[in-house]
Structures are given as structure tokens and as C-alpha cells.
Design a protein around this motif. Structure first.
Motif, PDB file in Angstrom:
ATOM      1  N   LEU A  43       0.827  -1.211   0.000  1.00 10.31           N
ATOM      2  CA  LEU A  43       0.000   0.000   0.000  1.00 10.31           C
ATOM      3  C   LEU A  43       0.861   1.260   0.000  1.00 10.31           C
ATOM      4  N   MET A  44       2.013   1.192   0.647  1.00 14.31           N
ATOM      5  CA  MET A  44       2.929   2.334   0.662  1.00 14.31           C
ATOM      6  C   MET A  44       3.308   2.744  -0.752  1.00 14.31           C
ATOM      7  N   TYR A  45       3.587   1.759  -1.606  1.00 17.25           N
ATOM      8  CA  TYR A  45       3.976   2.064  -2.980  1.00 17.25           C
ATOM      9  C   TYR A  45       2.784   2.424  -3.853  1.00 17.25           C
ATOM     10  N   LEU A  46       1.588   2.052  -3.435  1.00 21.05           N
ATOM     11  CA  LEU A  46       0.403   2.360  -4.225  1.00 21.05           C
ATOM     12  C   LEU A  46      -0.074   3.791  -4.006  1.00 21.05           C
ATOM     13  N   ILE A  47      -0.096   4.259  -2.745  1.00 19.17           N
ATOM     14  CA  ILE A  47      -0.633   5.597  -2.478  1.00 19.17           C
ATOM     15  C   ILE A  47       0.400   6.576  -1.952  1.00 19.17           C
ATOM     16  N   GLY A  48       1.596   6.109  -1.621  1.00 19.07           N
ATOM     17  CA  GLY A  48       2.653   7.012  -1.188  1.00 19.07           C
ATOM     18  C   GLY A  48       2.657   7.286   0.302  1.00 19.07           C
ATOM     19  N   THR A  49       3.779   7.813   0.760  1.00 18.58           N
ATOM     20  CA  THR A  49       3.990   8.081   2.180  1.00 18.58           C
ATOM     21  C   THR A  49       2.981   9.055   2.761  1.00 18.58           C
ATOM     22  N   PHE A 130      -6.379  -5.507  -9.986  1.00 18.29           N
ATOM     23  CA  PHE A 130      -7.595  -4.839 -10.449  1.00 18.29           C
ATOM     24  C   PHE A 130      -7.981  -3.710  -9.498  1.00 18.29           C
ATOM     25  N   TYR A 131      -7.989  -4.005  -8.201  1.00 21.13           N
ATOM     26  CA  TYR A 131      -8.352  -2.981  -7.224  1.00 21.13           C
ATOM     27  C   TYR A 131      -7.288  -1.887  -7.128  1.00 21.13           C
ATOM     28  N   ALA A 132      -6.025  -2.255  -7.342  1.00 23.68           N
ATOM     29  CA  ALA A 132      -4.960  -1.243  -7.336  1.00 23.68           C
ATOM     30  C   ALA A 132      -5.190  -0.224  -8.438  1.00 23.68           C
ATOM     31  N   LYS A 133      -5.586  -0.707  -9.609  1.00 23.32           N
ATOM     32  CA  LYS A 133      -5.850   0.208 -10.720  1.00 23.32           C
ATOM     33  C   LYS A 133      -7.034   1.101 -10.413  1.00 23.32           C
ATOM     34  N   ARG A 134      -8.043   0.555  -9.754  1.00 25.72           N
ATOM     35  CA  ARG A 134      -9.202   1.361  -9.352  1.00 25.72           C
ATOM     36  C   ARG A 134      -8.795   2.456  -8.376  1.00 25.72           C
ATOM     37  N   VAL A 135      -7.918   2.124  -7.435  1.00 23.58           N
ATOM     38  CA  VAL A 135      -7.417   3.118  -6.478  1.00 23.58           C
ATOM     39  C   VAL A 135      -6.710   4.234  -7.222  1.00 23.58           C
ATOM     40  N   GLU A 136      -5.811   3.849  -8.123  1.00 24.97           N
ATOM     41  CA  GLU A 136      -5.038   4.823  -8.889  1.00 24.97           C
ATOM     42  C   GLU A 136      -5.946   5.768  -9.667  1.00 24.97           C
ATOM     43  N   LEU A 137      -6.912   5.214 -10.389  1.00 23.91           N
ATOM     44  CA  LEU A 137      -7.800   6.039 -11.211  1.00 23.91           C
ATOM     45  C   LEU A 137      -8.695   6.925 -10.357  1.00 23.91           C
ATOM     46  N   PHE A 138      -9.155   6.402  -9.230  1.00 24.03           N
ATOM     47  CA  PHE A 138      -9.983   7.204  -8.337  1.00 24.03           C
ATOM     48  C   PHE A 138      -9.217   8.402  -7.791  1.00 24.03           C
ATOM     49  N   LEU A 139      -7.981   8.181  -7.369  1.00 21.44           N
ATOM     50  CA  LEU A 139      -7.182   9.271  -6.811  1.00 21.44           C
ATOM     51  C   LEU A 139      -6.823  10.304  -7.877  1.00 21.44           C
ATOM     52  N   LEU A 140      -6.519   9.847  -9.069  1.00 21.02           N
ATOM     53  CA  LEU A 140      -6.213  10.794 -10.149  1.00 21.02           C
ATOM     54  C   LEU A 140      -7.445  11.604 -10.543  1.00 21.02           C
ATOM     55  N   GLN A 141      -8.596  10.967 -10.542  1.00 22.71           N
ATOM     56  CA  GLN A 141      -9.838  11.662 -10.870  1.00 22.71           C
ATOM     57  C   GLN A 141     -10.204  12.699  -9.816  1.00 22.71           C
ATOM     58  N   ASN A 142      -9.821  12.436  -8.561  1.00 26.76           N
ATOM     59  CA  ASN A 142     -10.181  13.316  -7.445  1.00 26.76           C
ATOM     60  C   ASN A 142      -8.944  13.919  -6.792  1.00 26.76           C
ATOM     61  N   ILE A 143      -7.977  14.286  -7.620  1.00 27.85           N
ATOM     62  CA  ILE A 143      -6.677  14.709  -7.110  1.00 27.85           C
ATOM     63  C   ILE A 143      -6.760  15.963  -6.252  1.00 27.85           C
ATOM     64  N   THR A 144      -7.718  16.835  -6.504  1.00 27.80           N
ATOM     65  CA  THR A 144      -7.835  18.046  -5.685  1.00 27.80           C
ATOM     66  C   THR A 144      -8.281  17.717  -4.268  1.00 27.80           C
ATOM     67  N   ASP A 145      -8.977  16.591  -4.106  1.00 25.92           N
ATOM     68  CA  ASP A 145      -9.406  16.168  -2.768  1.00 25.92           C
ATOM     69  C   ASP A 145      -8.314  15.409  -2.031  1.00 25.92           C
ATOM     70  N   TYR A 146      -7.339  14.890  -2.777  1.00 28.51           N
ATOM     71  CA  TYR A 146      -6.267  14.092  -2.168  1.00 28.51           C
ATOM     72  C   TYR A 146      -4.904  14.620  -2.618  1.00 28.51           C
ATOM     73  N   PRO A 147      -4.552  15.839  -2.209  1.00 24.64           N
ATOM     74  CA  PRO A 147      -3.285  16.452  -2.682  1.00 24.64           C
ATOM     75  C   PRO A 147      -2.043  15.681  -2.249  1.00 24.64           C
ATOM     76  N   LEU A 148      -2.124  14.935  -1.155  1.00 24.69           N
ATOM     77  CA  LEU A 148      -0.952  14.186  -0.699  1.00 24.69           C
ATOM     78  C   LEU A 148      -0.590  13.038  -1.639  1.00 24.69           C
ATOM     79  N   TYR A 149      -1.488  12.711  -2.538  1.00 24.00           N
ATOM     80  CA  TYR A 149      -1.187  11.640  -3.490  1.00 24.00           C
ATOM     81  C   TYR A 149      -0.065  12.056  -4.441  1.00 24.00           C
TER      82      TYR A 149
END
Length: 199
Positions: A43-49, A130-149
Motif C-alpha cells: 500500500l505504501m507504494y500504491l498511495i505514497g507516504t 484490479f483494485y490497485a488500478k481502481r485506487v489509482e484512477l480514483f485518486l487521479l480523478q479526485n486529485i484536488t481532494d487528495y493532494p498528498l497523493y
């Protein structure tokens, strides 16, 4: 922001049992250990520190925001569950005792062979990807809500999300040994990873 190991479990062993084929009799300790490994490594490598530490801190303090609740429940939890089962399958029938490493034996069941175990690991690995890709796309789509990404931190040990595809952490090479994620990143040729030489 520096890398720290997570202090809380993001999902429970009960959740893993309730939403998968893991038997209710499996010891919670082993499931919890697998969950912790997934959080601290994969998870550390998927969403970052930055985002990982934020969620961990909020869970510990009981102040999880609505945004992070959505991220956790809808996206991270299924990823952690699938990957934790991969780890669980890898080690569930082996135990470290004062007599060495032993394999569990039962009068009422037959242990699966390595081919069966590897097949199950591959199935859950595909689910985790599959779920990792969903996480990635969700965070990129909502990047203003998750700036730490995208702004994980500036410390020398900060881990940034790997957003170009996703390469999972458990692999069995021709030597049938566990290859840690970071080792495969550093020495891909040594482990034959570029040729996908897995069982």
C-alpha cells in the motif's frame, strides 16, 4: 514527510473472512500480520507516504475524514483484503517453531500442493491488481481532494506512488522464493522479472 510504518490495521480480520473464502477458523493473528505487511509494503507504494501516514494517523485518532472514509471503504479495503490473502496463502501452512520450520498437518484435511497454492495466489494477485488500478484512477480523478497523493513529502526517504502501471509484490521465480518488491525494483534482471519467469 518521512516513511513510517502503519500503527493501525486499516481493515479487520473479520472483514477479510466475511468478504472472502477465508475460513472463519483461521487465526486472526495470521490475518492481521498479513494485513500489516500489505499496508507497510504494497500500500505504501500504491498511495505514497503522505496519504498513507495521513490515513493511519486519522484512524489512530478516530478522526477519519469523509473523503478518506470513502477512499478506504470503497477502494483501499478490497485491495488490502486481496493482497493479504496472497500473503496468507504463501505462509499459512508453514509455522516457525522451536524445532524449526514445520508444515501443519490435519487428520481431517489434505494440504494443497504448491501448484494449487500458486494458482490461488495468482487469482488473488489478479484481483489485487484490479483494485490497485481502481485506487489509482480514483485518486487521479479526485486529485484536488487528495493532494498528498502527488505531494507525498520532501524527506529523503519519502516514497511516492507508482502510477505507471502496478507491479505486485509477491512473485515466485524459478527458484520458487519470495522476492521482495524493493529488491525486484533494484535488481530486475537478477530475478528474471523482465521475462515474467514465474511458476
Amino acid at each position: 514527510m518521512s516513511v513510517t510504518l502503519t500503527t493501525t490495521l486499516f481493515i479487520s480480520s473479520e472483514y477479510v473472512k466475511r468478504t472472502s473464502v477465508v475460513d472463519p477458523n483461521v487465526d486472526d493473528k495470521y490475518i492481521g500480520t498479513s494485513i500489516k505487511r500489505v499496508q507497510d509494503i504494497e500500500l505504501m507504494y500504491l498511495i505514497g507516504t503522505g496519504l498513507l501516514n495521513e490515513i493511519d494517523g486519522q484512524i489512530s485518532a478516530g478522526t477519519l475524514t469523509q473523503l478518506n472514509t470513502t477512499l478506504l471503504n470503497a477502494h483501499l479495503a478490497p485491495f488490502i483484503r486481496a493482497f493479504s490473502i496472497c500473503y496468507l496463502l504463501e505462509y499459512d501452512d508453514l509455522k516457525i517453531t522451536n524445532k524449526g520450520i514445520v508444515r501443519k498437518n490435519s487428520d481431517n484435511s489434505v494440504s494443497a500442493d504448491q501448484i494449487d497454492i500458486t494458482r490461488q495466489i495468482n487469482l488473488y494477485m489478479a484481483e489485487a491488481k484490479f483494485y490497485a488500478k481502481r485506487v489509482e484512477l480514483f485518486l487521479l480523478q479526485n486529485i484536488t481532494d487528495y493532494p498528498l497523493y502527488i505531494n507525498a513529502g520532501n524527506a529523503i526517504d519519502t516514497i511516492f506512488p507508482m502510477r505507471v502501471g502496478y507491479d505486485a509484490g509477491i512473485h515466485f521465480t524459478r527458484r520458487n522464493r519470495y522476492v521482495p518488491f524493493i529488491e525486484r525494483l533494484r535488481y530486475p534482471g537478477y530475478y528474471g522479472i523482465q521475462n515474467e519467469n514465474y511458476y
